[in-house]
Design a protein around this motif. Structure first.
Motif, PDB file in Angstrom:
ATOM      1  N   ALA A  34      -0.304   4.570   1.538  1.00 31.21           N
ATOM      2  CA  ALA A  34      -1.363   5.365   0.897  1.00 31.21           C
ATOM      3  C   ALA A  34      -2.628   5.459   1.734  1.00 31.21           C
ATOM      4  N   TYR A  35      -2.775   4.564   2.697  1.00 33.70           N
ATOM      5  CA  TYR A  35      -3.999   4.558   3.485  1.00 33.70           C
ATOM      6  C   TYR A  35      -3.886   5.351   4.794  1.00 33.70           C
TER       7      TYR A  35
ATOM      8  N   ALA B  34       0.822  -1.211   0.000  1.00 34.11           N
ATOM      9  CA  ALA B  34       0.000   0.000   0.000  1.00 34.11           C
ATOM     10  C   ALA B  34       0.855   1.259   0.000  1.00 34.11           C
ATOM     11  N   ARG B  35       2.140   1.127   0.351  1.00 34.19           N
ATOM     12  CA  ARG B  35       3.099   2.237   0.354  1.00 34.19           C
ATOM     13  C   ARG B  35       2.608   3.441   1.181  1.00 34.19           C
TER      14      ARG B  35
ATOM     15  N   GLN C 265     -12.310   7.491  -4.867  1.00 34.72           N
ATOM     16  CA  GLN C 265     -10.946   7.567  -5.389  1.00 34.72           C
ATOM     17  C   GLN C 265     -10.745   8.765  -6.303  1.00 34.72           C
TER      18      GLN C 265
ATOM     19  N   ARG D 165      -9.883   6.573   2.073  1.00 37.95           N
ATOM     20  CA  ARG D 165      -9.598   5.551   1.061  1.00 37.95           C
ATOM     21  C   ARG D 165      -9.245   4.226   1.712  1.00 37.95           C
TER      22      ARG D 165
END
Length: 333
Positions: free
Chosen positions: A267-268, A264-265, A308, A279
């Protein structure tokens, strides 16, 4: 002969929720999908339409299946159930602040407190009746393991409090309270007791367990907060793995893995690297419904696609989650 209409399973299955603040989304998602999520302590009819949803939630209404606020540890849930059955008496159940009195086991439910200790205990007795009723009705119990750390009363019983004394109310006295970091064997043993209690009412009762992906804001362990977070989440995840492997009627949902996965890097998460953004919530809840309800999953998938294309918002800001654990940061500075 007229055939009787059979209610959908979502209306027959009674679901109870009790968890940390992140898991408030599970109950909301299930309600939106049409499931029968129990609420045995709703906003009084006299107040309905007179207070906003935000105010009601701030007072502990509609968050979970009873008005117990966030339950961060399985020991806290166990003691609540035992108290509702008359098997446990909490130590120091009333805290005071500025001449007002608070329920130490759920200090955030009345922001202005009560007028007297007697009023606190009267409201708690009513609350425990709702909890007992919830225990008797539940078909599925959803619980998110949030923390291993807690503040407890000194003594053999070790009453667990959702916040440190002196944050919302009360006063920290080292002779009365101490820090507790629950270990893996204690967590597993506590869950087994909770399971035994609930299945005494319903032998077919099932559990859905998760681990909160929200890291600790602060720690009283003496370790760096990142070290304390990894320890806490690792112990909780291992405990969930053990109980879901041991009991067929316990399902583990990987909300922790979904949000924290390296793929997920980050991103959440919000830029503060603690708050889960909208998200992340939509992704986790979409997968949850895909595993448990295909129709509900389609609705959530459409909502996620729309989200998104919009700016990502903080989970706390978007849905007004009630998270007392954030107060630990102020307590430890």
């Amino acid at each position: 002969m007229t055939r009787r209409a059979v209610p959908p399973r979502s209306l027959l299955t009674r679901i109870a929720t009790a968890s940390s603040c992140f898991a408030q989304h599970v109950g909301r998602t299930l309600k939106k999908a049409g499931y029968n999520v129990l609420d045995l302590e709703p906003l009084p009819k006299a107040l309905q339409g007179k207070v906003s949803a935000e105010v009601a939630q701030a007072q502990g209404y509609g968050l979970y299946s009873a008005r117990y606020g966030n339950v961060y540890t399985i020991r806290q849930l166990l003691q609540l159930f035992q108290e509702a059955l008359g098997q446990f008496t909490p130590a120091h159940p009333v805290w005071e602040k500025d001449g007002r009195f608070y329920d130490a086991l759920r200090p955030g439910i009345e922001l202005r407190g009560f007028a007297s200790p007697e009023e606190v205990m009267l409201h708690r007795a009513w609350h425990l009746k709702a909890v007992a009723e919830m225990m008797q009705q539940t078909d599925i119990m959803v619980f998110t393991f949030g923390l291993t750390e807690a503040w407890v009363s000194r003594g053999a019983e070790g009453t667990v409090y959702p916040t440190a004394p002196g944050t919302i109310a009360g006063r920290f006295d080292p002779e009365l309270f101490e820090f507790k970091n629950f270990a893996y064997p204690e967590i597993v043993a506590d869950f087994i007791q909770v399971r035994q209690i609930l299945r005494g009412f319903n032998p077919r009762l099932r559990f859905i367990v998760t681990v909160s992906p929200v890291p600790l804001t602060a720690t009283a362990s003496g370790e760096h907060v990142e070290v304390a977070t990894v320890y806490s989440k690792s112990v909780l995840r291992a405990a969930c793995g053990a109980i879901s492997a041991r009991f067929k009627a316990v399902d583990y949902f990987p909300s922790y893995e979904v949000i924290t996965s390296q793929s997920a890097r980050g991103a959440y998460y919000e830029p503060n690297l603690r708050s889960v953004n909208s998200r992340g919530v939509e992704t986790a809840m979409g997968l949850f419904m895909a595993a448990h309800d295909k129709t509900g999953a389609e609705k959530l998938r459409a909502k996620r696609v729309k989200a998104q294309a919009e700016p990502v918002e903080s989970l706390e800001e978007e849905d007004g989650l009630i998270c007392e654990e954030a107060l630990l940061e102020a307590f430890n500075t």
